[in-house]
Design a protein around this motif. Structure first.
Motif, PDB file in Angstrom:
ATOM      1  N   UNK A 160       0.827  -1.209   0.000  1.00 29.49           N
ATOM      2  CA  UNK A 160       0.000   0.000   0.000  1.00 29.49           C
ATOM      3  C   UNK A 160       0.863   1.261   0.000  1.00 29.49           C
ATOM      4  N   UNK A 161       1.954   1.250   0.759  1.00 24.55           N
ATOM      5  CA  UNK A 161       2.844   2.412   0.769  1.00 24.55           C
ATOM      6  C   UNK A 161       3.436   2.652  -0.614  1.00 24.55           C
ATOM      7  N   UNK A 162       3.810   1.575  -1.272  1.00 26.65           N
ATOM      8  CA  UNK A 162       4.401   1.739  -2.591  1.00 26.65           C
ATOM      9  C   UNK A 162       3.373   2.233  -3.600  1.00 26.65           C
ATOM     10  N   UNK A 163       2.137   1.723  -3.512  1.00 24.34           N
ATOM     11  CA  UNK A 163       1.096   2.179  -4.430  1.00 24.34           C
ATOM     12  C   UNK A 163       0.772   3.650  -4.228  1.00 24.34           C
ATOM     13  N   UNK A 164       0.873   4.110  -2.995  1.00 26.30           N
ATOM     14  CA  UNK A 164       0.610   5.522  -2.700  1.00 26.30           C
ATOM     15  C   UNK A 164       1.812   6.407  -3.017  1.00 26.30           C
ATOM     16  N   UNK A 165       2.957   5.799  -3.322  1.00 23.59           N
ATOM     17  CA  UNK A 165       4.147   6.560  -3.636  1.00 23.59           C
ATOM     18  C   UNK A 165       4.867   7.093  -2.416  1.00 23.59           C
ATOM     19  N   UNK A 166       4.666   6.470  -1.263  1.00 19.64           N
ATOM     20  CA  UNK A 166       5.271   6.951  -0.026  1.00 19.64           C
ATOM     21  C   UNK A 166       6.644   6.346   0.246  1.00 19.64           C
TER      22      UNK A 166
ATOM     23  N   UNK B 261       9.973  -5.243  -2.104  1.00 16.73           N
ATOM     24  CA  UNK B 261       8.947  -5.310  -1.067  1.00 16.73           C
ATOM     25  C   UNK B 261       9.358  -6.223   0.083  1.00 16.73           C
ATOM     26  N   UNK B 262      10.579  -6.690   0.125  1.00 19.14           N
ATOM     27  CA  UNK B 262      11.018  -7.636   1.143  1.00 19.14           C
ATOM     28  C   UNK B 262      11.570  -6.918   2.376  1.00 19.14           C
ATOM     29  N   UNK B 263      10.745  -6.114   2.980  1.00 17.81           N
ATOM     30  CA  UNK B 263      11.132  -5.375   4.176  1.00 17.81           C
ATOM     31  C   UNK B 263      10.996  -6.285   5.394  1.00 17.81           C
ATOM     32  N   UNK B 264      11.521  -5.873   6.547  1.00 13.85           N
ATOM     33  CA  UNK B 264      11.312  -6.669   7.767  1.00 13.85           C
ATOM     34  C   UNK B 264       9.832  -6.851   8.095  1.00 13.85           C
TER      35      UNK B 264
END
Length: 73
Positions: free
Chosen positions: A26-32, A44-47
């Protein structure tokens, strides 16, 4: 713990795990967040993503335990 409690616990962990999976997306889709190059394998492989993965696996195992308890009596 009885089967109903294990079932509710697994559903709760599954919901939290899904939220952990969905948050970076969702953060990536919002550009954040800064976008990694396509094909880098770590976009997208964050902790938080890994926490979601682990919680989802635990939820699946708990769901199987609950199903065995319900079937066994």
């Amino acid at each position: 713990m009885n089967a109903e409690t294990v079932n509710l616990l697994s559903l709760g962990l599954g919901a939290i795990g899904f939220a952990c999976f969905a948050w970076p997306i969702m953060q990536r889709l919002r550009g954040q967040t800064e976008a990694e190059p396509l094909g880098s394998g770590k976009s997208l492989r964050s902790p938080l993503w890994w926490a979601g993965f682990v919680l989802t696996v635990v939820a699946i195992f708990l769901q199987r335990i609950a199903a065995q308890q319900m079937a066994g009596g």
